[in-house]
Design an enzyme around this catalytic site. Structure first.
Site, PDB file in Angstrom:
ATOM      1  CE1 TYR A 161      -4.120  -2.026   0.394  1.00 36.71           C
ATOM      2  CE2 TYR A 161      -2.707  -3.169   1.813  1.00 36.71           C
ATOM      3  CZ  TYR A 161      -4.028  -3.016   1.260  1.00 36.71           C
ATOM      4  OH  TYR A 161      -4.776  -3.974   1.136  1.00 36.71           O
ATOM      5  CE1 TYR A 217      -8.985  -4.635   0.821  1.00 39.54           C
ATOM      6  CE2 TYR A 217      -8.785  -5.530   3.251  1.00 39.54           C
ATOM      7  CZ  TYR A 217      -8.219  -5.309   2.073  1.00 39.54           C
ATOM      8  OH  TYR A 217      -7.080  -6.125   1.979  1.00 39.54           O
ATOM      9  CG  ASP A 221     -14.215 -10.588   6.614  1.00 44.59           C
ATOM     10  OD1 ASP A 221     -13.380 -11.083   7.384  1.00 44.59           O
ATOM     11  OD2 ASP A 221     -13.951 -10.136   5.613  1.00 44.59           O
ATOM     12  CE  LYS A 276      -6.994  -7.053   9.301  1.00 43.36           C
ATOM     13  NZ  LYS A 276      -5.475  -6.891   8.870  1.00 43.36           N
TER      14      LYS A 276
END
Length: 430
Positions: free
Chosen positions: A18, A146, A240, A270
């Site tokens: 990114y 996302y 999600d 995560k």
């Protein structure tokens, strides 16, 4: 010994994520991390206010997790997971299944959040195909979503800056409006109109909070209505929880805040290992798993990764889960929630705070800069402002947020709130 700094050595050989490398050609060299602090090679310290992309639940270099990893390293570092199994993978599934939202019965291991989503999409699609419901091929998602950067995950994400170079290669997905309070009726109406067509296999959603979409938040009541609509039309629900899982929304999982509705598939990553190692999980119900049981080899889920159920990653996840479920950690989560609630009231009164929103340990402020896109020309200024303050806070365009490790102190939180307020005042005087 190399006399160059990490920043200098990195500059000509590393491609960072990114990052427009022409504009940000120098990366900050970090030599040590402990609890909520990152220590740079030049002596500066940074409060990791975003948990290093939302992964570090308990802070850096946690001794409990490190001990469990070390023990596992000298027992078994890896083992093929096709036809073999091992204690850390079995124990982690045994510990997770009873506390996951819904009636989860099976755990499928992968490598990260994007692959956890890929597995979920393939499970949902093939579930219907295996049941001879050949028409059910459509997927529904929410505008602004996302779900990751692999091709399936990009397909169910918003068509945006992140995907625009690849849009022609993504499969077709129906998107419903973001279900804000003002938009709830429209979102529900559009979802039902799509579901009525009878060709929808699954609905994928970031429950309660859209992370990369701008920390956009909506209510459990609205999420419940969306889920119940899907159940009415035999559409699988994929939650999600890659970002929202493991306490981030104030409960263990965001879907725990629903009264009756349940997901059919849950994606995790995560915070799963406390931020120590990459790992993904896709959990599903017995009904979904049973649809793959057959004498026909074509009904097999042909998916896997070299490091599926890596024992070291599983050991880290078990250690992190033990910490998460402890009274001390749960108290810390509620402490952060209470602090965020107070800060929200304070920040909301500022004229440059366009919107201040909070769910659990997530606090976000939308700054009135005149622009709202990710490439907002104030974004780099905001990012550098916080770095100069000793705070690692990567803004989402004009949106700043706190999503801290649970070990962060009240003093560190107060410093972050104060710095956010001072930034708002800078914009107020420009």
């Amino acid at each position: 010994m190399n006399q160059k700094t990490l920043t200098q050595r990195d500059k000509n050989i590393i491609w960072h994520p990114y990052t427009q490398m022409k504009r940000w050609s120098e990366a900050i060299g970090i030599v040590k991390a402990k609890d909520a602090i990152l220590y740079a090679e030049d002596g500066k310290q940074y409060i990791d206010a975003g948990s290093s992309w939302w992964v570090t639940l308990h802070g850096h270099s946690n001794t409990h997790i490190a001990k469990r990893i070390s023990e596992q390293l000298t027992t078994m570092e890896h083992c093929i997971f096709a036809g073999f199994t091992h204690e850390p993978a079995v124990e982690l599934a045994e510990r997770l299944l009873p506390i996951l939202p819904g009636d989860m019965a099976r755990i499928f291991y992968s490598d990260n959040g994007s692959t956890a989503v890929e597995v979920a999409l393939k499970m949902a699609h093939q579930y219907h195909q295996n049941k001879n419901e050949k028409q059910k091929t459509k997927i529904v998602a929410i505008e602004g979503a996302y779900h990751g950067d692999t091709f399936g995950a990009m397909s169910v994400s918003a068509r945006s800056l992140f995907t625009e170079q690849f849009n022609a290669m993504l499969f077709d997905v129906s998107f419903i409006p973001f279900p804000s309070k003002a938009n709830e009726g429209k979102a529900l109406g559009e979802l039902e109109n799509i579901l009525k067509q009878g060709n929808v296999s699954s609905f994928i959603v970031e429950p309660l909070v859209q992370g990369s979409g701008g920390m956009r938040m909506y209510s459990p009541e609205t999420l419940e209505k969306l889920f119940l609509l899907c159940k009415k039309y035999d559409c699988l629900v994929i939650a999600d929880e890659v970002m929202t899982g493991f306490g981030r929304t104030g409960t263990l999982f965001a879907c725990n805040q629903l009264k009756d509705a349940k997901p059919d598939i849950v994606c995790l990553s995560k915070g799963l290992t406390g931020g120590t190692l990459p790992m993904g999980i896709t959990a599903c119900t017995a009904e979904i798993f049973d649809a793959f049981l057959s004498d026909d080899a074509h009904k097999t889920l042909y998916h896997g990764h070299s490091f599926t159920a890596n024992p070291i990653g599983c050991a880290a996840a078990l250690a992190s889960l033990e910490l998460l479920l402890s009274d001390d950690c749960q108290k810390n989560i509620q402490r952060i929630v209470a602090k965020h609630c107070e800060a929200k009231q304070q920040l909301s009164s500022h004229p440059k705070a366009k919107d201040v929103r909070q769910t659990g340990t997530i606090l976000a402020v939308e700054i009135d800069t005149g622009e709202t896109d990710y490439l907002n020309n104030k974004r780099d200024f905001i990012y550098q402002y916080f770095l100069n303050k000793g705070l690692l806070m990567r803004p989402l365009g004009n949106i700043i947020y706190l999503l801290p490790p649970y070990c962060i102190s009240d003093e560190q939180l107060d410093y972050a709130y104060q710095s956010m307020e001072e930034l708002l005042e800078i914009f107020n005087t420009q």
